[in-house]
Design a protein around this motif. Structure first.
Motif, PDB file in Angstrom:
ATOM      1  N   HIS A 233      47.778  40.627  37.215  1.00  0.00           N
ATOM      2  CA  HIS A 233      46.937  41.722  37.681  1.00  0.00           C
ATOM      3  C   HIS A 233      45.619  41.838  36.928  1.00  0.00           C
ATOM      4  CE1 HIS A 233      48.660  43.655  34.116  1.00  0.00           C
ATOM      5  NE2 HIS A 233      49.856  43.294  34.576  1.00  0.00           N
ATOM      6  N   THR A 234      45.570  41.377  35.677  1.00  0.00           N
ATOM      7  CA  THR A 234      44.392  41.579  34.842  1.00  0.00           C
ATOM      8  C   THR A 234      44.109  40.288  34.088  1.00  0.00           C
ATOM      9  OG1 THR A 234      45.074  43.897  34.593  1.00  0.00           O
ATOM     10  CG2 THR A 234      43.312  43.117  33.156  1.00  0.00           C
ATOM     11  N   LEU A 235      43.257  39.463  34.655  1.00  0.00           N
ATOM     12  CA  LEU A 235      42.991  38.129  34.119  1.00  0.00           C
ATOM     13  C   LEU A 235      42.649  38.190  32.632  1.00  0.00           C
ATOM     14  CD1 LEU A 235      42.593  35.095  34.839  1.00  0.00           C
ATOM     15  CD2 LEU A 235      40.181  35.634  35.240  1.00  0.00           C
ATOM     16  N   GLY A 236      43.420  37.464  31.828  1.00  0.00           N
ATOM     17  CA  GLY A 236      43.183  37.410  30.395  1.00  0.00           C
ATOM     18  C   GLY A 236      43.924  38.448  29.585  1.00  0.00           C
ATOM     19  N   PHE A 237      44.561  39.437  30.259  1.00  0.00           N
ATOM     20  CA  PHE A 237      45.188  40.541  29.531  1.00  0.00           C
ATOM     21  C   PHE A 237      46.547  40.931  30.111  1.00  0.00           C
ATOM     22  CE2 PHE A 237      40.681  40.726  28.708  1.00  0.00           C
ATOM     23  CZ  PHE A 237      40.608  40.998  27.353  1.00  0.00           C
ATOM     24  N   ASN A 238      47.228  39.973  30.714  1.00  0.00           N
ATOM     25  CA  ASN A 238      48.557  40.243  31.259  1.00  0.00           C
ATOM     26  C   ASN A 238      49.652  40.179  30.196  1.00  0.00           C
ATOM     27  OD1 ASN A 238      47.863  40.343  34.181  1.00  0.00           O
ATOM     28  ND2 ASN A 238      47.350  38.182  33.902  1.00  0.00           N
TER      29      ASN A 238
ATOM     30  N   SER B 237      39.021  35.709  30.172  1.00  0.00           N
ATOM     31  CA  SER B 237      38.661  36.391  31.417  1.00  0.00           C
ATOM     32  C   SER B 237      37.186  36.128  31.699  1.00  0.00           C
ATOM     33  CB  SER B 237      38.917  37.904  31.308  1.00  0.00           C
ATOM     34  OG  SER B 237      37.889  38.560  30.575  1.00  0.00           O
ATOM     35  N   ASP B 238      36.689  36.648  32.819  1.00  0.00           N
ATOM     36  CA  ASP B 238      35.282  36.462  33.146  1.00  0.00           C
ATOM     37  C   ASP B 238      34.381  37.399  32.343  1.00  0.00           C
ATOM     38  OD1 ASP B 238      36.012  38.821  34.347  1.00  0.00           O
ATOM     39  OD2 ASP B 238      35.406  38.238  36.373  1.00  0.00           O
ATOM     40  N   ARG B 239      34.971  38.205  31.480  1.00  0.00           N
ATOM     41  CA  ARG B 239      34.187  39.115  30.639  1.00  0.00           C
ATOM     42  C   ARG B 239      34.364  38.813  29.150  1.00  0.00           C
ATOM     43  NH1 ARG B 239      33.945  45.751  31.146  1.00  0.00           N
ATOM     44  NH2 ARG B 239      32.459  46.060  29.445  1.00  0.00           N
ATOM     45  N   PHE B 240      35.585  38.429  28.757  1.00  0.00           N
ATOM     46  CA  PHE B 240      35.871  38.150  27.353  1.00  0.00           C
ATOM     47  C   PHE B 240      36.466  36.753  27.222  1.00  0.00           C
ATOM     48  CE2 PHE B 240      36.294  42.805  27.804  1.00  0.00           C
ATOM     49  CZ  PHE B 240      35.309  43.205  26.913  1.00  0.00           C
ATOM     50  N   PRO B 241      35.846  35.875  26.422  1.00  0.00           N
ATOM     51  CA  PRO B 241      36.338  34.492  26.315  1.00  0.00           C
ATOM     52  C   PRO B 241      37.684  34.417  25.611  1.00  0.00           C
ATOM     53  CG  PRO B 241      34.624  34.901  24.691  1.00  0.00           C
ATOM     54  CD  PRO B 241      34.671  36.119  25.576  1.00  0.00           C
TER      55      PRO B 241
ATOM     56  N   ARG C 268      38.012  47.328  35.275  1.00  0.00           N
ATOM     57  CA  ARG C 268      36.623  46.991  34.912  1.00  0.00           C
ATOM     58  C   ARG C 268      36.421  46.898  33.407  1.00  0.00           C
ATOM     59  NH1 ARG C 268      33.144  52.122  36.908  1.00  0.00           N
ATOM     60  NH2 ARG C 268      34.269  51.626  38.834  1.00  0.00           N
ATOM     61  N   ASP C 269      37.351  47.445  32.622  1.00  0.00           N
ATOM     62  CA  ASP C 269      37.219  47.355  31.168  1.00  0.00           C
ATOM     63  C   ASP C 269      37.474  45.943  30.657  1.00  0.00           C
ATOM     64  OD1 ASP C 269      36.611  50.086  30.692  1.00  0.00           O
ATOM     65  OD2 ASP C 269      38.722  50.602  30.970  1.00  0.00           O
ATOM     66  N   THR C 270      38.144  45.120  31.450  1.00  0.00           N
ATOM     67  CA  THR C 270      38.505  43.775  31.005  1.00  0.00           C
ATOM     68  C   THR C 270      37.863  42.661  31.827  1.00  0.00           C
ATOM     69  OG1 THR C 270      40.470  43.857  32.424  1.00  0.00           O
ATOM     70  CG2 THR C 270      40.738  44.526  30.108  1.00  0.00           C
ATOM     71  N   ASN C 271      37.381  42.982  33.034  1.00  0.00           N
ATOM     72  CA  ASN C 271      36.850  41.962  33.933  1.00  0.00           C
ATOM     73  C   ASN C 271      35.601  42.459  34.642  1.00  0.00           C
ATOM     74  OD1 ASN C 271      40.099  41.610  34.035  1.00  0.00           O
ATOM     75  ND2 ASN C 271      39.104  39.616  34.183  1.00  0.00           N
ATOM     76  N   GLN C 272      34.846  41.509  35.212  1.00  0.00           N
ATOM     77  CA  GLN C 272      33.627  41.841  35.947  1.00  0.00           C
ATOM     78  C   GLN C 272      34.000  42.304  37.354  1.00  0.00           C
ATOM     79  OE1 GLN C 272      30.786  42.036  34.576  1.00  0.00           O
ATOM     80  NE2 GLN C 272      30.860  40.718  32.775  1.00  0.00           N
ATOM     81  N   THR C 273      34.269  43.585  37.497  1.00  0.00           N
ATOM     82  CA  THR C 273      34.717  44.148  38.759  1.00  0.00           C
ATOM     83  C   THR C 273      34.442  45.641  38.771  1.00  0.00           C
ATOM     84  OG1 THR C 273      36.684  44.542  40.151  1.00  0.00           O
ATOM     85  CG2 THR C 273      37.044  44.421  37.776  1.00  0.00           C
TER      86      THR C 273
END
Length: 388
Positions: free
Chosen positions: A281-286, A337-341, A355-360
């Motif tokens: 559900h949350t790319l990079g933070f699942n 993620s697309d916001r945090f490497p 939106r806190d973790t991804n560009q959305t």
């Protein structure tokens, strides 16, 4: 010279080439009926009509510098669309013809900003895509792709009501509030298990994986209409499940839980709602979280009290199991993620928006603005039950 002006042999050769291209992409092309030239969505065992079209195989598709544009693709009724592709990247724009309100303007389809963590086994089979976009009942679509997307596929879906969809009611909690206070823990809220929305188990691929603990709750919205009926919800979840599994290559529905505007709480991904099931559900933070999706468009529509109550109850239950504090922020390592490497340490609220973790823009401005109240109410609920 247009396609209809080609000699018969050349026209047949062109069609054969289109079918061959679709075969390479692994897509079954549904050919339009001769009478009305419409591509027909096909009924599926899960109650979701579906159509998958290899974009490069559509007769009349015009290739341009840096991309391509399809002709108008007439279809039977659909209610949601998405575009997937194998490799490459770029922008996808679309317009579609609504049955009641006519053609939309050209719109950029949002790039998928959720999914399995890049370092997970599930990510190995995942494909690039746009989000699933809900369209209202529509019967034609046109695409414009800019970039180097390989083997793009247009996906059209139409969830149908099945027998029993209109009779699904929220069950009472297994443990009463009084009983939960005696043991000092937040009870599991009344929950509609997977059986209530009826996923086709053949679409799943692989077994659930689990996190060591739950440190966060990520809040999303599904960006469909806000006027859906109670009986529509199971079909909408089945459509999302089909897109996530059949088209995106995920092992299951990405969300752990979903809440609807009637305040009902639905189990999403399989693996046991009481366990720390890893979602997509949350790319990079699942890897240390649970994902809850609010069914609706909370950018344009207000968040109802019943939906807030359901969010609070599931958040309090899951965080209390692992000693979480809704008022605090935590430091967590991104798995990319697309916001945090990959490897970046990020400070985030315990209950945050996508939106806190991804560009959305997810979970929509109205729901994002409601998150401080969700945190306060979640903290109060945990405090009340821990006090006994």
């Amino acid at each position: 010279m247009g396609f209809s002006d080609l000699p018969v042999r050349r026209r047949d050769a062109t069609r054969l080439a289109a079918v061959a291209a679709a075969a390479v992409a692994g897509v079954s092309i549904a050919r339009p009926a001769a009478a009305d030239r419409r591509h027909r969505l096909r009924a599926q065992p899960d109650g979701v009509d579906a159509l998958e079209l290899a974009v490069a195989g559509l007769a009349g598709t015009a290739r341009r510098a840096g991309g391509l544009r399809t002709p108008v693709v007439a279809t039977t009724r659909f209610a949601a669309l998405g575009v997937t592709w194998g490799r490459g990247d770029g922008r996808v724009r679309a317009r579609w013809r609504r049955e009641r309100n006519g053609w939309t303007e050209w719109r950029t389809l949002p790039r998928l900003a959720h999914g399995p963590d890049p370092d997970s086994d599930e990510a190995a089979a995942a494909t690039s895509a746009t989000d699933l976009v809900w369209t209202e009942p529509s019967d034609a679509v046109q695409l414009e792709l800019t970039g180097d997307q390989r083997d793009p596929v247009l996906v059209l879906l139409r969830p149908r009501r099945r027998k029993g969809d209109g009779r699904v009611e929220q069950p009472a909690p297994v443990v009463t509030d009084v009983g939960a206070r005696e043991v000092g823990s937040v009870p599991m809220p009344g929950l509609l298990f997977r059986k209530a929305w009826g996923p086709d188990p053949r679409l799943r691929n692989g077994r659930p994986s689990y996190n060591n603990r739950i440190r966060q709750v990520h809040v999303h919205h599904t960006v469909n209409s806000n006027d859906y009926a109670r009986a529509d919800v199971p079909g909408m979840i089945r459509a999302m499940y089909r897109y996530h599994t059949r088209n995106l290559g995920w092992s299951d529905l990405g969300y752990n839980f979903l809440v609807d505007r009637f305040g009902r709480l639905w189990e999403g991904r399989a693996g046991g709602p009481r366990r720390a099931v890893r979602g997509a559900h949350t790319l990079g933070f699942n890897h240390a979280s649970v994902g809850v999706a609010a069914i609706g468009n909370l950018e344009s529509g207000a968040v109802g009290k019943r939906m807030i109550r359901a969010l609070v109850r599931v958040a309090a239950w899951k965080l209390d199991m692992y000693g979480g504090n809704p008022h605090r922020t935590i430091w967590i390592r991104s798995s990319g993620s697309d916001r945090f490497p990959y490897g970046a340490m990020v400070e985030l609220p315990t209950i945050d928006g996508h939106r806190d973790t991804n560009q959305t823009a997810c979970p929509g401005q109205h729901l994002y603005d409601a998150l401080p109240a969700v945190r306060r109410r979640t903290a109060r609920r945990i405090r009340e039950f821990r006090a006994g």
